[in-house]
Design a protein around this motif. Structure first.
Motif, PDB file in Angstrom:
ATOM      1  N   SER B 102       0.913  -1.093  -0.015  1.00  0.00           N
ATOM      2  CA  SER B 102      -0.056   0.022  -0.201  1.00  0.00           C
ATOM      3  C   SER B 102       0.759   1.249   0.009  1.00  0.00           C
ATOM      4  O   SER B 102       0.544   2.240   0.776  1.00  0.00           O
ATOM      5  CB  SER B 102      -0.988  -0.055   1.246  1.00  0.00           C
ATOM      6  OG  SER B 102      -1.852  -1.011   1.112  1.00  0.00           O
ATOM      7  N   LYS B 103       1.959   1.138  -0.935  1.00  0.00           N
ATOM      8  CA  LYS B 103       3.025   2.389  -0.601  1.00  0.00           C
ATOM      9  C   LYS B 103       2.108   3.569  -1.101  1.00  0.00           C
ATOM     10  O   LYS B 103       1.259   3.512  -2.087  1.00  0.00           O
ATOM     11  CB  LYS B 103       4.266   2.035  -1.465  1.00  0.00           C
ATOM     12  CG  LYS B 103       3.914   1.674  -3.015  1.00  0.00           C
ATOM     13  CD  LYS B 103       5.136   1.561  -3.741  1.00  0.00           C
ATOM     14  CE  LYS B 103       4.919   1.048  -5.233  1.00  0.00           C
ATOM     15  NZ  LYS B 103       6.124   0.785  -6.093  1.00  0.00           N
ATOM     16  N   LEU B 104       2.371   4.923  -0.444  1.00  0.00           N
ATOM     17  CA  LEU B 104       1.737   5.981  -0.696  1.00  0.00           C
ATOM     18  C   LEU B 104       2.552   6.876  -1.587  1.00  0.00           C
ATOM     19  O   LEU B 104       3.964   6.795  -1.435  1.00  0.00           O
ATOM     20  CB  LEU B 104       1.517   6.623   0.591  1.00  0.00           C
ATOM     21  CG  LEU B 104       0.507   6.104   1.358  1.00  0.00           C
ATOM     22  CD1 LEU B 104       0.664   6.684   2.958  1.00  0.00           C
ATOM     23  CD2 LEU B 104      -0.641   6.069   1.066  1.00  0.00           C
ATOM     24  N   THR B 105       1.867   7.482  -2.481  1.00  0.00           N
ATOM     25  CA  THR B 105       2.594   8.447  -3.398  1.00  0.00           C
ATOM     26  C   THR B 105       2.400   9.728  -3.009  1.00  0.00           C
ATOM     27  O   THR B 105       0.846  10.205  -2.888  1.00  0.00           O
ATOM     28  CB  THR B 105       2.107   8.354  -4.869  1.00  0.00           C
ATOM     29  OG1 THR B 105       2.762   7.192  -5.324  1.00  0.00           O
ATOM     30  CG2 THR B 105       2.910   9.535  -5.552  1.00  0.00           C
ATOM     31  N   PHE B 106       2.937  10.519  -2.424  1.00  0.00           N
ATOM     32  CA  PHE B 106       2.476  11.937  -1.880  1.00  0.00           C
ATOM     33  C   PHE B 106       2.464  13.196  -2.685  1.00  0.00           C
ATOM     34  O   PHE B 106       3.428  13.089  -3.824  1.00  0.00           O
ATOM     35  CB  PHE B 106       3.346  12.278  -0.575  1.00  0.00           C
ATOM     36  CG  PHE B 106       3.416  11.533   0.752  1.00  0.00           C
ATOM     37  CD1 PHE B 106       3.739  10.310   0.777  1.00  0.00           C
ATOM     38  CD2 PHE B 106       2.404  11.844   1.459  1.00  0.00           C
ATOM     39  CE1 PHE B 106       3.431   9.385   1.951  1.00  0.00           C
ATOM     40  CE2 PHE B 106       2.085  11.204   2.769  1.00  0.00           C
ATOM     41  CZ  PHE B 106       2.589   9.952   2.945  1.00  0.00           C
ATOM     42  N   GLY B 107       1.880  13.929  -2.466  1.00  0.00           N
ATOM     43  CA  GLY B 107       2.350  15.395  -3.269  1.00  0.00           C
ATOM     44  C   GLY B 107       3.196  16.137  -2.314  1.00  0.00           C
ATOM     45  O   GLY B 107       3.700  15.585  -1.499  1.00  0.00           O
ATOM     46  N   THR B 108       3.739  17.198  -2.924  1.00  0.00           N
ATOM     47  CA  THR B 108       4.636  18.221  -2.324  1.00  0.00           C
ATOM     48  C   THR B 108       4.066  18.849  -1.011  1.00  0.00           C
ATOM     49  O   THR B 108       4.979  19.538  -0.343  1.00  0.00           O
ATOM     50  CB  THR B 108       5.522  19.152  -3.453  1.00  0.00           C
ATOM     51  OG1 THR B 108       4.250  19.806  -3.940  1.00  0.00           O
ATOM     52  CG2 THR B 108       6.227  18.325  -4.233  1.00  0.00           C
ATOM     53  N   GLY B 109       2.980  18.871  -0.719  1.00  0.00           N
ATOM     54  CA  GLY B 109       2.267  19.521   0.330  1.00  0.00           C
ATOM     55  C   GLY B 109       2.280  20.885   0.317  1.00  0.00           C
ATOM     56  O   GLY B 109       2.483  21.787  -0.388  1.00  0.00           O
ATOM     57  N   THR B 110       1.015  21.410   1.032  1.00  0.00           N
ATOM     58  CA  THR B 110       0.666  22.755   1.095  1.00  0.00           C
ATOM     59  C   THR B 110       0.948  23.150   2.585  1.00  0.00           C
ATOM     60  O   THR B 110       0.370  22.852   3.474  1.00  0.00           O
ATOM     61  CB  THR B 110      -0.791  22.854   0.857  1.00  0.00           C
ATOM     62  OG1 THR B 110      -0.930  22.562  -0.690  1.00  0.00           O
ATOM     63  CG2 THR B 110      -1.139  24.391   1.013  1.00  0.00           C
ATOM     64  N   ARG B 111       1.743  24.369   2.660  1.00  0.00           N
ATOM     65  CA  ARG B 111       1.936  24.913   4.160  1.00  0.00           C
ATOM     66  C   ARG B 111       0.854  25.849   4.408  1.00  0.00           C
ATOM     67  O   ARG B 111       0.849  26.809   3.591  1.00  0.00           O
ATOM     68  CB  ARG B 111       3.330  25.598   4.008  1.00  0.00           C
ATOM     69  CG  ARG B 111       3.561  26.092   5.486  1.00  0.00           C
ATOM     70  CD  ARG B 111       5.097  26.743   5.396  1.00  0.00           C
ATOM     71  NE  ARG B 111       6.097  25.842   5.350  1.00  0.00           N
ATOM     72  CZ  ARG B 111       6.467  24.992   6.150  1.00  0.00           C
ATOM     73  NH1 ARG B 111       6.191  24.674   7.480  1.00  0.00           N
ATOM     74  NH2 ARG B 111       7.507  24.191   5.663  1.00  0.00           N
ATOM     75  N   LEU B 112       0.067  25.728   5.529  1.00  0.00           N
ATOM     76  CA  LEU B 112      -0.890  26.313   5.631  1.00  0.00           C
ATOM     77  C   LEU B 112      -0.460  27.399   7.070  1.00  0.00           C
ATOM     78  O   LEU B 112      -0.246  26.805   8.123  1.00  0.00           O
ATOM     79  CB  LEU B 112      -2.157  25.869   6.239  1.00  0.00           C
ATOM     80  CG  LEU B 112      -3.403  26.569   6.600  1.00  0.00           C
ATOM     81  CD1 LEU B 112      -3.948  27.630   5.850  1.00  0.00           C
ATOM     82  CD2 LEU B 112      -4.616  25.688   7.115  1.00  0.00           C
TER      83      LEU B 112
END
Lengths: 116, 116
Positions: B102-112
């Motif tokens: 179930s390996k996850l592919t992540f986005g680069t993230g959003t800093r809030l």
């Protein structure tokens, strides 16, 4: 319920040295994952265990990296002959799963590695 | 191959404002799973939600809500009446139901950043 723990939390080493990190998953979880996260990026998959079997390794995992999960409980990630490019946060996650990709992974606090 | 795009690098809002974090994904698999994780300054990834590809029903949990639209391959996250404690980096991630991992592919993230 104890979460995923990782040790150490921080590691500073000199280039060329070997380092080893430990991950203790949530006790009833059979799957364990290692990810690497560099600054400003999302985590990237490194390797995965189901019980004690290492079932998948990313191309990111060069031959200087080795991971074990000897009794299907805790896991270790060793980096030999560290390079400055190895500097990153190393994250461990665990889950309970039987098949497919549906299990939810719970992450530990990470080990931040700095290679001087 | 899977891909997750979070086009918003950083968002700043004043407390009590509503904010939406965008997530667009790419996969050729028909069965997949979408996740949101929160990473506060302490560094530990905190699981927020998981959605299955065959369930497009939107979900609300307190001040959090998620809008899943397969037609646009999007899985957006809205925080209503934001609070300072919501300040963190938020990651959208994708896993597919092939093999056992179930390996996850992540986005680069959003800093809030939520300010008073």
């Amino acid at each position: 319920d104890t979460g995923v723990s990782q040790d150490p939390r921080h590691k500073i080493t000199k280039r060329g040295q070997n380092v080893t990190f430990r991950c203790d998953p949530i006790s009833e979880h059979n799957r364990l994952y290692w990810y690497r996260q560099t600054l400003g990026q999302g985590p990237e998959f490194l390797t995965y265990f189901q019980n004690e079997a290492q079932l998948e390794k990313s191309r990111l995992l060069s031959d200087r990296f080795s991971a074990e999960r000897p009794k299907g409980s805790f896991s270790t990630l060793e980096i030999q002959r560290t390079e400055q490019g190895d500097s990153a946060m190393y994250l461990c996650a665990s889950s309970f799963g039987s098949s497919g990709g549906s299990d939810t992974q719970y992450f530990g606090p990470g080990t931040r590695l700095t290679v001087l | 191959a899977q891909k997750v795009t979070q086009a918003q690098t950083e968002i700043s809002v004043v407390e009590k404002e509503d904010v939406t974090l965008d997530c667009v994904y790419e996969t050729r698999d028909t069965t997949y799973y979408l996740f949101w994780y929160k990473q506060p300054p302490s560094g530990e990834l905190v699981f927020l939600i998981r959605r299955n590809s065959f369930d497009e029903q939107n979900e609300i949990s307190g001040r959090y809500s998620w809008n899943f639209q397969k037609s646009t391959s999007s899985f957006n996250f809205t925080i209503t009446a934001s609070q300072v404690v919501d300040s963190a980096v938020y990651f959208c991630a994708l896993s597919v139901s092939t093999g056992t991992a179930s390996k996850l592919t992540f986005g680069t993230g959003t800093r809030l950043q939520v300010t008073l």
